[in-house]
Design an enzyme around this catalytic site. Structure first.
Site, PDB file in Angstrom:
ATOM      1  N   ARG A  47       0.837  -1.197   0.000  1.00 14.36           N
ATOM      2  CA  ARG A  47       0.000   0.000   0.000  1.00 14.36           C
ATOM      3  C   ARG A  47       0.876   1.253   0.000  1.00 14.36           C
ATOM      4  NH1 ARG A  47      -3.224  -3.137  -1.285  1.00 14.36           N
ATOM      5  NH2 ARG A  47      -5.283  -3.616  -0.369  1.00 14.36           N
ATOM      6  N   MET A  94       0.667  22.920   9.849  1.00 17.64           N
ATOM      7  CA  MET A  94       1.188  21.614  10.243  1.00 17.64           C
ATOM      8  C   MET A  94       1.789  21.660  11.651  1.00 17.64           C
ATOM      9  SD  MET A  94       0.394  19.850   7.655  1.00 17.64           S
ATOM     10  CE  MET A  94       1.145  18.308   8.189  1.00 17.64           C
ATOM     11  N   SER A 129      -7.898  11.330   4.838  1.00 18.60           N
ATOM     12  CA  SER A 129      -8.123  10.340   3.776  1.00 18.60           C
ATOM     13  C   SER A 129      -7.357   9.069   4.110  1.00 18.60           C
ATOM     14  CB  SER A 129      -7.661  10.910   2.425  1.00 18.60           C
ATOM     15  OG  SER A 129      -7.987  10.038   1.371  1.00 18.60           O
ATOM     16  N   PRO A 130      -7.842   8.280   5.097  1.00 15.93           N
ATOM     17  CA  PRO A 130      -7.050   7.170   5.633  1.00 15.93           C
ATOM     18  C   PRO A 130      -6.812   6.018   4.662  1.00 15.93           C
ATOM     19  CG  PRO A 130      -9.251   7.161   6.575  1.00 15.93           C
ATOM     20  CD  PRO A 130      -9.113   8.447   5.820  1.00 15.93           C
ATOM     21  N   GLY A 131      -7.465   6.035   3.505  1.00 16.59           N
ATOM     22  CA  GLY A 131      -7.182   4.999   2.517  1.00 16.59           C
ATOM     23  C   GLY A 131      -5.786   5.100   1.927  1.00 16.59           C
ATOM     24  N   GLU A 135      -2.532  11.782   7.309  1.00 13.49           N
ATOM     25  CA  GLU A 135      -2.792  13.098   7.877  1.00 13.49           C
ATOM     26  C   GLU A 135      -3.948  13.062   8.881  1.00 13.49           C
ATOM     27  OE1 GLU A 135      -3.011  17.567   6.194  1.00 13.49           O
ATOM     28  OE2 GLU A 135      -4.538  16.228   5.386  1.00 13.49           O
ATOM     29  N   GLU A 158       7.388  31.299   2.177  1.00 13.95           N
ATOM     30  CA  GLU A 158       6.743  30.013   1.936  1.00 13.95           C
ATOM     31  C   GLU A 158       5.711  30.104   0.807  1.00 13.95           C
ATOM     32  OE1 GLU A 158       5.243  28.310   5.544  1.00 13.95           O
ATOM     33  OE2 GLU A 158       7.175  28.461   6.580  1.00 13.95           O
TER      34      GLU A 158
END
Length: 204
Positions: A47, A94, A129-131, A135, A158
């Site tokens: 994955r 972040m 988006s844990p697939g 994050e 930046e």
């Protein structure tokens, strides 16, 4: 009551990791196997994982004026959106090593909106988006005085060019699901604010 999932991190075996890309972002390929719902162990699978880490997002709310502060900035991921690649968003940044989510919230509010909240309310955290991405976002509502808010902020080194807008809450909520707020952090924060608006105003 909703029960916890049956399996935990202990039911995943990491076989090896390969770094596929590393610049501003990082991508790994993880080879693993995990427990199946039938009780067996699954076969080895690979994955890709976009390694992003933890972030913090804050919706600005002035309960005295019933107004909401949002930022507008260019987003490359929105190039093909019908309304274009400039998005209305909540302030976000972040998490860096040694910082707490609240530290980040206050730092980013100063950098992106020149706002110092008098209180922060924790909303929730979620995986964006844990697939395929690790994050995790921590969401807050920053209670503040928006009477003098506005202008363009961000860190030029930046590449940031961030405009602060102040809208009346009724105006935002009337268009909440009409496509102008097309990112998850903004939608979740604004829906939470819609549910908690009366409580926040009652404390005045």
């Amino acid at each position: 009551m909703i029960k916890k999932p049956e399996f935990t991190r202990a039911d995943v075996e990491i076989i090896r990791r390969e770094e596929m890309y590393k610049r501003f972002f990082r991508v790994e390929k993880i080879f693993l196997r995990h427990k199946l719902f039938n009780g067996d162990w699954g076969k080895e699978i690979g994955r890709e994982l976009f390694v992003r880490g933890e972030a913090v997002a804050v919706v600005l709310y002035d309960p005295a004026r019933d107004s909401i502060g949002l930022v507008e900035q260019f987003r490359v991921g929105a190039l093909d959106e019908p309304n274009g690649p400039w998005c209305y968003e909540v302030v976000a940044g972040m998490l860096e090593e040694g910082e707490s989510p609240e530290d980040v919230a206050r730092r980013e509010l100063k950098e992106e909106a020149n706002i110092e909240p008098y209180a922060l309310e924790y909303i929730c955290n979620y995986l964006s988006s844990p697939g395929g991405c690790d994050e995790k976002l921590h969401l807050y509502c920053g209670l503040c005085d928006l009477s003098q808010a506005g202008g363009v902020y961000g860190l030029p080194e930046e590449g940031e060019d961030i405009r602060v807008h102040v809208f009346m809450a009724d105006e935002v909520f009337a268009e909440l699901l009409q496509g102008k707020f097309n990112n998850a952090a903004a939608l979740i924060c604004l829906q939470w604010l819609q549910l908690n608006r009366s409580r926040l105003r009652a404390t005045l």
